[in-house]
Design a protein around this motif. Sequence first.
Motif, PDB file in Angstrom:
ATOM      1  N   UNK A  51       0.842  -1.192   0.000  1.00 44.71           N
ATOM      2  CA  UNK A  51       0.000   0.000   0.000  1.00 44.71           C
ATOM      3  C   UNK A  51       0.875   1.239   0.000  1.00 44.71           C
ATOM      4  N   UNK A  52       0.577   2.227  -0.849  1.00 46.07           N
ATOM      5  CA  UNK A  52       1.350   3.453  -0.908  1.00 46.07           C
ATOM      6  C   UNK A  52       1.126   4.291   0.350  1.00 46.07           C
ATOM      7  N   UNK A  53       2.058   5.217   0.593  1.00 45.48           N
ATOM      8  CA  UNK A  53       1.934   6.110   1.729  1.00 45.48           C
ATOM      9  C   UNK A  53       0.714   7.007   1.565  1.00 45.48           C
ATOM     10  N   UNK A  54      -0.036   7.160   2.658  1.00 44.83           N
ATOM     11  CA  UNK A  54      -1.238   7.993   2.641  1.00 44.83           C
ATOM     12  C   UNK A  54      -1.127   9.047   3.730  1.00 44.83           C
ATOM     13  N   UNK A  55      -2.095   9.942   3.762  1.00 42.20           N
ATOM     14  CA  UNK A  55      -2.138  11.012   4.752  1.00 42.20           C
ATOM     15  C   UNK A  55      -3.459  10.956   5.491  1.00 42.20           C
ATOM     16  N   UNK A  56      -3.400  11.093   6.813  1.00 40.07           N
ATOM     17  CA  UNK A  56      -4.617  11.235   7.610  1.00 40.07           C
ATOM     18  C   UNK A  56      -4.540  12.574   8.334  1.00 40.07           C
ATOM     19  N   UNK A  57      -5.685  13.194   8.524  1.00 38.83           N
ATOM     20  CA  UNK A  57      -5.719  14.522   9.139  1.00 38.83           C
ATOM     21  C   UNK A  57      -5.780  14.454  10.660  1.00 38.83           C
ATOM     22  N   UNK A  58      -6.239  13.335  11.195  1.00 37.08           N
ATOM     23  CA  UNK A  58      -6.402  13.189  12.645  1.00 37.08           C
ATOM     24  C   UNK A  58      -6.158  11.740  13.039  1.00 37.08           C
ATOM     25  N   UNK A  59      -5.742  11.555  14.287  1.00 37.90           N
ATOM     26  CA  UNK A  59      -5.550  10.199  14.800  1.00 37.90           C
ATOM     27  C   UNK A  59      -6.827   9.621  15.407  1.00 37.90           C
ATOM     28  N   UNK A 111       3.459  15.830  10.756  1.00 37.84           N
ATOM     29  CA  UNK A 111       3.835  17.027  10.001  1.00 37.84           C
ATOM     30  C   UNK A 111       3.026  18.228  10.482  1.00 37.84           C
ATOM     31  N   UNK A 112       3.611  19.405  10.350  1.00 36.71           N
ATOM     32  CA  UNK A 112       2.952  20.640  10.775  1.00 36.71           C
ATOM     33  C   UNK A 112       2.601  21.499   9.560  1.00 36.71           C
ATOM     34  N   UNK A 113       1.726  22.457   9.799  1.00 42.02           N
ATOM     35  CA  UNK A 113       1.376  23.506   8.823  1.00 42.02           C
ATOM     36  C   UNK A 113       0.953  22.972   7.455  1.00 42.02           C
ATOM     37  N   UNK A 114      -0.179  22.333   7.343  1.00 44.95           N
ATOM     38  CA  UNK A 114      -1.141  22.012   8.399  1.00 44.95           C
ATOM     39  C   UNK A 114      -0.771  20.724   9.131  1.00 44.95           C
ATOM     40  N   UNK A 115      -1.361  20.569  10.314  1.00 48.28           N
ATOM     41  CA  UNK A 115      -1.089  19.385  11.124  1.00 48.28           C
ATOM     42  C   UNK A 115      -1.700  18.157  10.472  1.00 48.28           C
ATOM     43  N   UNK A 127       4.645  16.821  -1.872  1.00 52.28           N
ATOM     44  CA  UNK A 127       4.929  17.730  -0.766  1.00 52.28           C
ATOM     45  C   UNK A 127       4.910  17.020   0.579  1.00 52.28           C
ATOM     46  N   UNK A 128       3.950  16.112   0.760  1.00 46.89           N
ATOM     47  CA  UNK A 128       3.869  15.331   1.997  1.00 46.89           C
ATOM     48  C   UNK A 128       5.093  14.440   2.150  1.00 46.89           C
ATOM     49  N   UNK A 129       5.465  13.759   1.069  1.00 46.94           N
ATOM     50  CA  UNK A 129       6.596  12.826   1.121  1.00 46.94           C
ATOM     51  C   UNK A 129       7.897  13.556   1.391  1.00 46.94           C
ATOM     52  N   UNK A 130       8.078  14.711   0.759  1.00 47.54           N
ATOM     53  CA  UNK A 130       9.301  15.486   0.968  1.00 47.54           C
ATOM     54  C   UNK A 130       9.382  15.997   2.400  1.00 47.54           C
ATOM     55  N   UNK A 131       8.248  16.462   2.930  1.00 47.72           N
ATOM     56  CA  UNK A 131       8.221  16.956   4.309  1.00 47.72           C
ATOM     57  C   UNK A 131       8.541  15.838   5.301  1.00 47.72           C
ATOM     58  N   UNK A 132       8.007  14.646   5.040  1.00 42.53           N
ATOM     59  CA  UNK A 132       8.281  13.510   5.938  1.00 42.53           C
ATOM     60  C   UNK A 132       9.750  13.115   5.884  1.00 42.53           C
ATOM     61  N   UNK A 133      10.326  13.102   4.697  1.00 41.61           N
ATOM     62  CA  UNK A 133      11.753  12.776   4.569  1.00 41.61           C
ATOM     63  C   UNK A 133      12.611  13.807   5.290  1.00 41.61           C
ATOM     64  N   UNK A 134      12.198  15.062   5.245  1.00 43.04           N
ATOM     65  CA  UNK A 134      12.955  16.125   5.902  1.00 43.04           C
ATOM     66  C   UNK A 134      12.921  15.981   7.425  1.00 43.04           C
TER      67      UNK A 134
END
Length: 367
Positions: free
Chosen positions: A1-9, A178-182, A208-215
Amino acid sequence: MDTVVIESLEPLIAALQSAGYAVVGPTVKDAAVRMAEISSVEDLPAGVGDVQRPGNYRLAERGDEMLFDFAASPDSAKRFTQPPRQRLFRMRGQTIEEVREKAPRVALLGVRACDLAAIAVQDRVFLGRHPDPTYRRRREALFLIAVNCAVPGGTCFCVSMGTGPKATTGFDLALTELASPHRFTVESGSERGAQIVAAIPHRPADQGDLTAAEEVSRIAATRMGRHVDTEGIQQWLPAAHDSPRWTDVASRCLSCTNCTMVCPTCFCSTVEDITDLTGEVTERSERWDSCFSLDFTELSGQPPVRSSALARYRQWLTHKFATWYDQFGTSGCVGCGRCITWCPTGIDVTEELSAIRDGTGETSCIR
């Protein structure tokens, strides 16, 4: 499964609870970040950081919304794979009643890369040549949600040990906050992890999400509080048996066992027999023990083999960083830094190793 983004836990926690897991995550308790059962995101330590130095730990308010911007807490996954105390069997009169407690289904939220490495080390110990069935049951019932470390502590050295700060294996899910947005990127590491993700709202991660996570992981790797040179350590550490540094560190060591209690890989245990007041029922339990205890190497009523603090500290450090390889094919240290933070006299294993390797005997101090 590819990396995904969730807005809240919140949906993730609810999905885990619906799947029958008790969700355990970081909370603030007793002026420290401690692992405890949580019911919602509100239980997590938002805006809480920590400051860790040799012999020193304190919480710090960060003033932001980040939930995991702190370093390794005194609790590790060891409490859930090898509990501090567990009953082995009970005798009622002449009848032996074996205890086979059902392993609790626990989802550990916020596991760091160093602790995943520690679980892998314990797997080699307890699932190796002589598998421990109780450990196996607990291990299989554990759902691991890693959080890639963003803010290493002042005593961390996972980069030196090759165990972090980014989780690469051993997890069901791996999050990067990640921050901004959380938000959180989510990587699935198992089929059951992928099933949980499929059951909650998410979107594909963009570049953008992947780059921010790598950073996040790249910056964390440059901010280690400590460093250890492990090149050739299997040879030079055992060969330093007569180094004067052992006497120096023994003069500061209290043999309090704090380092082994907070260590996520130390596995020593002992057994205790307790009889009730009637004398009819006896229980045998296993509990954590430590090679720093004076009676740990007592054999058949004879004096302990390692009767001095020097001998006990030398055994622990040499085993942890060198002879563990001979037994299990890996280091016994994952670089979490807990032993440094929670040592009452601030003994720093990275400093001791450096001094032993360099042949110096200068006395360190708490910083």
